[in-house]
Enzyme design. Sequence first.
Site, PDB file in Angstrom:
ATOM      1  CB  ILE A   1      -1.193  -0.002   1.222  1.00 33.82           C
ATOM      2  CG1 ILE A   1      -2.052  -1.057   1.338  1.00 33.82           C
ATOM      3  CG2 ILE A   1      -1.725   1.560   1.396  1.00 33.82           C
ATOM      4  CD1 ILE A   1      -3.008  -1.377   2.234  1.00 33.82           C
TER       5      ILE A   1
ATOM      6  N   GLY B   1       0.007  -5.321   0.952  1.00 38.59           N
ATOM      7  CA  GLY B   1      -1.185  -5.437   0.033  1.00 38.59           C
ATOM      8  C   GLY B   1      -0.901  -6.636  -1.223  1.00 38.59           C
TER       9      GLY B   1
ATOM     10  CG  ASP C   1      -4.051  -8.188   1.376  1.00 35.56           C
ATOM     11  OD1 ASP C   1      -4.662  -8.811   2.185  1.00 35.56           O
ATOM     12  OD2 ASP C   1      -3.349  -7.056   1.715  1.00 35.56           O
TER      13      ASP C   1
ATOM     14  CD  GLU D   1      -1.367  -5.932   5.761  1.00 35.31           C
ATOM     15  OE1 GLU D   1      -1.561  -5.848   4.446  1.00 35.31           O
ATOM     16  OE2 GLU D   1      -0.433  -6.734   6.033  1.00 35.31           O
TER      17      GLU D   1
ATOM     18  CG  ASP E   1      -8.204  -3.574   5.896  1.00 34.50           C
ATOM     19  OD1 ASP E   1      -7.361  -3.757   4.921  1.00 34.50           O
ATOM     20  OD2 ASP E   1      -8.667  -2.609   6.544  1.00 34.50           O
TER      21      ASP E   1
END
Length: 307
Positions: A97, A153, A156, A176, A184
């Site tokens: 991110i 990310g 993810d 994270e 999340d």
Amino acid sequence: MAVNALRVVLRRELHKGLSLRNMSSQASNTKYQYETLKVTSEGDHVLHVELNRPEKRNAMNKAFWSEMVLCFRAISEDADCRAVVISGAGKMFTSGIDLMDLGSDFMQPQEDDAARIAWNIRKKISDYQETFSVIEKCPKPVIAAIHSACIGGGVDLVSACDIRYCTQDAWFQVKEVDVGLAADVGTLQRLPKIIGNRSLVNELAFTARKMMSDEAQSSGLVSRVFPDKPSLLLGAFELASEIASKSPVAVQGTKVNLVYSRDHSVQEGLNYMATWNMSMLQTQDVLKSAGAVLQKKPLKEVGFSKL
């Protein structure tokens, strides 16, 4: 010495082949125009989606989160595409991110009321979750080709892909907790089902330690490890080409049912499969595929219709 010389020649030809393929394919995908993604054709029915912010280590900024949704929704509807490879441009797959770009979305709320602030944050998180869920929802198989770092990310993202390949120098980090939050947008939901080792997933998520490529392969996060990025991309494109050569009715039906069965009981999965195939078994692709097998004919020589 002869073996080393041969390796040099093969590597040079590999680089040349990838470059030529990219040059010839860019013009054919003018409908896929994005700021943070580069989409090109790689042979018949294969698309290459490249994270394309190499100067920022492919950090995921605001544009990325919306463009991934637009891109994979378009791919889902693209009858010419039957398989996808995702990779990262530059020195690493992704640094995760872009906190500088996204921080204002969450740290500077527009409301004063706590309930309204929470409501809006929840809506934003749901939108960000869709960025990677759209990969899972896409009926075309998606192969992640990961080199160097895959952080935050990035985990993810690759967790939502169907197949993961990486280079020997690749490493993965559920980052994270080190920035004060719980992941999340998919890692905590998908990674336990991929690895199947709850203790290991918990360790990675609680500590933010790095997982190197050998551990990633032994744990089941990736299925193959390659010496370097060129050989990684070659392997990923070869796999995508093989998948794309088969009946799209069969392949896409297989993905839909694999995803469904992962989240349901065995009996529910069987019932869903029976309902699915009561119509899909009527395809002419079954006869074509069976005929090719009987004639010992490669499926690449069989002309399957678009889906």
